[in-house]
Design an enzyme around this catalytic site. Structure first.
Site, mmCIF file in Angstrom:
data_model
loop_
_atom_site.group_PDB
_atom_site.id
_atom_site.type_symbol
_atom_site.label_atom_id
_atom_site.label_comp_id
_atom_site.label_asym_id
_atom_site.label_seq_id
_atom_site.Cartn_x
_atom_site.Cartn_y
_atom_site.Cartn_z
ATOM 1 C CB SER A 1 7.378 -2.082 -8.036
ATOM 2 O OG SER A 1 7.074 -3.132 -8.924
ATOM 3 C CB ALA A 2 2.496 -1.729 -7.849
#
Length: 309
Positions: free
Chosen positions: A152-153
């Protein structure tokens, strides 16, 4: 004092700027062998501060091991090396891939907006090189074989740290062998087809909230850290990119962004780009279900990639 942003069960941001985070189940590190690996916490930079957790497999005692640097997800605002899902996943991955893993606890937004997380995670790379003589576990490390991964991030951070490693005068040329972003978190002012679908409204709203909390004040989703198309690299620099394998999940809103990212890298002339889809799986399933069959397959795919580069 009112709540101005919230991801229920994870974070609340209040009108006075204060932040409350709710930690899920966590795990402590253990230098005693457990499930085939040891783990310990390290201090990467005591002043900022930046911390990390290292994993050392019990197998391959007499050989130098590749190093995987991992950046957790959480919209740049939540997440930790201590979360149980990450601890189990990365410990088991170190065994499967026969690699030393450094999981990085970077500073979080909104207290520390982008590009702070990029800078912190690049510092973790520098820490590896600078501490090979001082950190006993790094004496087992082959620092000519460094891989970057994150979800994700954290998958977004993989891309940005790789760019900095390639464009800086640091000691990483030839060392960075591969990138393994998992369900990378990218965006842009222009919506994708899936993001405009009615059934995606809730997920889009949550993603937008995390971007609002993490982007620099005055920036929008075309900020270079959000929109990968706005990276300023020459074709010669793109050609220095290491091999990339992009993992996407079939039921993930961010799948489109992952597919677009892989296609973008190919168009820029990155020599080796693959995309692997986990059909029927949701965003960061490997963190929520670290011992599932799907997660075991992901670990095998990652291990095969590491061991073939």
């Amino acid at each position: 004092m009112s709540v101005v942003a919230e991801a229920p069960g994870y974070i609340q941001v209040f009108s006075d700027g204060s932040v409350k985070r709710f930690e899920p189940e966590i795990s402590t590190a253990s230098i005693e062998p457990c499930n085939g690996y040891r783990s310990k916490d390290v201090v990467i930079d005591p002043l900022k501060p930046i911390f990390g957790r290292m994993y050392l497999p019990e197998s391959g005692v007499h050989q130098q091991l590749p190093v995987l640097v991992y950046f957790h997800g959480g919209g740049f605002c939540i997440g930790s090396t201590t979360w149980l899902g990450y601890h189990i996943f990365l410990g088991d991955l170190s065994v499967a891939s026969k690699s030393i893993i450094l999981s990085v606890d970077y500073r979080l937004a909104p207290e520390n907006r982008l590009p702070t997380s990029y800078e912190d995670c690049y510092s973790a790379l520098e820490w590896l090189i600078n501490n090979i003589e001082f950190e006993p576990w790094l004496k087992r490390a082959d620092l000519s074989q460094i891989f970057l991964s994150g979800d994700s991030a954290g998958g977004n951070i993989v891309h940005q740290v790789a760019i900095r490693a390639i464009t800086s005068e640091g000691d990483f040329h030839g060392r960075l062998k591969g990138l393994l972003p998992i369900h990378p978190y990218f965006g842009s002012e222009k919506r994708t087809e899936l993001e405009m679908a009615n059934e995606s409204a809730g997920d889009v709203e949550m993603n937008d909230m995390f971007w609002r909390l993490s982007l620099p004040q005055g920036s929008n989703r075309d900020y270079f850290g959000c929109n990968f198309e706005n990276a300023e690299l020459s074709m010669a620099e793109w050609s220095q990119f290491p091999a990339v394998i992009v993992f996407v999940a079939g039921l993930d809103l961010l799948k489109e962004r992952g597919v677009m990212y892989a296609e973008f890298l190919k168009k820029k002339g990155v020599k080796s780009v693959r995309m692997v889809e986990a059909e029927g799986q949701v965003h960061v399933y490997h963190v929520f279900h670290p011992e599932s069959e799907a997660t075991r397959l992901l670990q095998k795919q990652m291990s095969d990639f590491i061991n073939s580069h």
